[in-house]
Structures are given as C-alpha cells and as structure tokens.
Design an enzyme around this catalytic site. Structure first.
Site, PDB file in Angstrom:
ATOM      1  N   LYS A   1       0.844  -1.198   0.000  1.00 23.79           N
ATOM      2  CA  LYS A   1       0.000   0.000   0.000  1.00 23.79           C
ATOM      3  C   LYS A   1       0.875   1.242   0.000  1.00 23.79           C
ATOM      4  CE  LYS A   1      -1.750   1.848   3.786  1.00 23.79           C
ATOM      5  NZ  LYS A   1      -1.503   3.320   3.781  1.00 23.79           N
TER       6      LYS A   1
ATOM      7  N   ASP B   1      -3.600   4.232  -2.023  1.00 19.54           N
ATOM      8  CA  ASP B   1      -4.582   4.698  -1.048  1.00 19.54           C
ATOM      9  C   ASP B   1      -4.692   6.223  -1.105  1.00 19.54           C
ATOM     10  OD1 ASP B   1      -6.417   4.685   0.994  1.00 19.54           O
ATOM     11  OD2 ASP B   1      -4.933   4.431   2.587  1.00 19.54           O
TER      12      ASP B   1
ATOM     13  N   LYS C   1      -7.800   7.896  -1.484  1.00 24.23           N
ATOM     14  CA  LYS C   1      -9.081   8.343  -0.921  1.00 24.23           C
ATOM     15  C   LYS C   1      -9.655   9.529  -1.709  1.00 24.23           C
ATOM     16  CE  LYS C   1      -7.883   6.872   3.780  1.00 24.23           C
ATOM     17  NZ  LYS C   1      -6.449   6.555   3.580  1.00 24.23           N
TER      18      LYS C   1
ATOM     19  N   ASP D   1     -13.937  14.505  -4.906  1.00 23.15           N
ATOM     20  CA  ASP D   1     -13.964  15.820  -5.536  1.00 23.15           C
ATOM     21  C   ASP D   1     -15.210  15.850  -6.423  1.00 23.15           C
ATOM     22  OD1 ASP D   1     -13.135  18.337  -6.769  1.00 23.15           O
ATOM     23  OD2 ASP D   1     -11.105  17.811  -6.106  1.00 23.15           O
TER      24      ASP D   1
ATOM     25  N   ASN E   1     -16.172  15.182 -12.400  1.00 15.72           N
ATOM     26  CA  ASN E   1     -15.221  15.228 -13.498  1.00 15.72           C
ATOM     27  C   ASN E   1     -13.786  15.069 -13.009  1.00 15.72           C
ATOM     28  OD1 ASN E   1     -14.613  15.862 -16.425  1.00 15.72           O
ATOM     29  ND2 ASN E   1     -13.487  17.510 -15.427  1.00 15.72           N
TER      30      ASN E   1
ATOM     31  N   THR F   1     -10.649   3.834  10.282  1.00 17.09           N
ATOM     32  CA  THR F   1     -10.506   3.034  11.499  1.00 17.09           C
ATOM     33  C   THR F   1      -9.920   3.826  12.656  1.00 17.09           C
ATOM     34  OG1 THR F   1      -8.421   2.165  10.610  1.00 17.09           O
ATOM     35  CG2 THR F   1     -10.388   0.804  10.348  1.00 17.09           C
TER      36      THR F   1
ATOM     37  N   ARG G   1       2.744  -0.519  10.436  1.00 17.36           N
ATOM     38  CA  ARG G   1       3.761  -0.403  11.479  1.00 17.36           C
ATOM     39  C   ARG G   1       4.185  -1.714  12.125  1.00 17.36           C
ATOM     40  NH1 ARG G   1       0.756   4.741  14.028  1.00 17.36           N
ATOM     41  NH2 ARG G   1      -0.897   3.720  12.848  1.00 17.36           N
TER      42      ARG G   1
END
Length: 230
Positions: free
Chosen positions: A34, A61, A63, A66, A69, A116, A207
């Site tokens: 990721k 990732d 996210k 907007d 278009n 999360t 981590r």
C-alpha cells in the site's frame, strides 16, 4: 486465495529510498504493498508504477473525493499505472464517476467507509448523526449499488458488511494488529486471524511490519496466523 496475496504491507515510510529497502528486505515474502499520502508526496506515485512493472500488486490509497469530473479524470490516469487497487471516499456521486472512468481497466476500486482511526464520538464531532457501524453499513450498500470492487472498513464491521455485499466484493481492512500489539492511533482494531474469520478478504498491516526489528520475520508470523485462519 493464498494468505500472501491477502496481506498488504503499508509502506507508511518517509522516503522512496527507505521504501525500496523495505521491499528488498521483505523479498518474496510479500507481493502486495500500500502506498498512501506520506510516500505518495515524496515520489511514491512513480514508485508505485515501478512496483507494478516489477510484478508487485499495489494498493494506491488516495481516498479520492472531488467533483465528478475531477474524480473521473484522476481515475482514468491512475488506471494506466498498472496498480491493483485504488481508494475512493464512499460518496455515491464520486463512486459512480470513478466506476465509469475505470471501466475495462481491471482496476479494483475500493470505497472508504469510516476511517478506522474514528469512533462514534469523532463522527458526532464532525456532524454525523449516525454511529460508525450504521454509517459503514449505509456506505457499503451504496458502494454495492455503484458497482465498486470492494469496501474499506474496520474488521469489526467485516461480517456485517459481507452480508450486504456478498462474496464477490473485496473487504480490505486496516487497523490490523497482532495479538498484544500496540493499537497506536487506531481505535477499531482486530488481529489478523480474527479479521479473516470475520469476512475480510485483504488485511493492511503497516507499522507492525515496517517498524519491526525484523520486518520479514514479522510478516511471516502474520502470514502464519492468516494461513491458520484460512
């Protein structure tokens, strides 16, 4: 699907050079990575292209959220990169625009439901009247209707989400911590084995692997737990 294809290592690392070293350290143990904001803004977009060219699976990732278009044009460009998964915030209009833009590309679009790191109090603070679980279920229904390829949610909600989306959609869960591990800034966490048993298809682990004294050994331990659960 073998456990090693379900484990996504989060390269939440400051520089591309350090990320390259981590990928080399993990070697054949991990084929899926990721890349999020931290690395993306330090040259990680081109690094994602390179990983894909090298045969690695990449979960980008970003996210996205907007106007329609802008989302569509972003997805069109990302679909040419060879990455495997891309996140879009689970707003119906944004999801529909992304799905249309990704048609025919093979890119798996993931709907981000509720982070999360957030709990009911956090949602109330930003103005949502629903609790986290209720909002996740609603957004899972909307993602299914929009034609998304999968859902990002806490493993705590995986079983309920699986009932909504069926067996074909991916359920990708961050906030995965080995038993006894430090939760850090995550608030809704689960162990790898429990997450798979709950219905998650892919687990994002950052981590606990990249900050471990021996990242490869940490990854292998998590894979062993996942294999037992499967």
């Amino acid at each position: 699907m073998h456990a090693r294809n379900r484990l996504i290592v989060g390269l939440d690392i400051p520089t591309v050079g350090e990320a390259e070293k981590m990928v080399a350290t993990l070697g054949d143990t991990v084929p899926f990575y990721k890349i999020g904001y931290q690395l993306a803004f330090a040259g990680g977009i081109e690094f994602a292209r390179d990983l894909a060219k090298d045969g690695k699976n990449v979960f980008l990732d970003m996210k996205l959220l907007d106007i329609d278009n802008t989302v569509a044009k972003g997805v069109e460009n990302i679909a040419t990169m060879g990455v495997t998964m891309l996140t879009v915030h689970a707003y119906p209009k944004a999801m529909r625009a992304a799905v249309k833009a990704a048609e025919g590309s093979g890119l798996c679009l993931l709907a981000v439901t509720v982070l999360t790191s957030m709990d009911d109090a956090d949602l109330l603070e930003v103005g949502y009247q629903a609790d986290a679980r209720t909002l996740v279920m609603r957004r899972a229904e909307q993602a299914l209707a929009a034609g998304m390829g999968g859902i990002v949610c806490s493993a705590e909600e995986s079983a309920a989400v699986r009932k909504i989306v069926g067996s074909d959609m991916a359920i990708v869960t961050p906030g995965i911590r080995p038993a006894g591990g430090d939760a850090g800034d995550q608030k809704r966490v689960m162990t790898p084995g429990d997450a798979l048993r709950a219905g998650s298809s892919h687990l994002v682990v950052g981590r606990p692997i990249v900050k471990a004294a021996d990242p490869r050994a940490a990854a292998r331990a998590i894979l062993a737990e996942m294999t037992s659960a499967l």
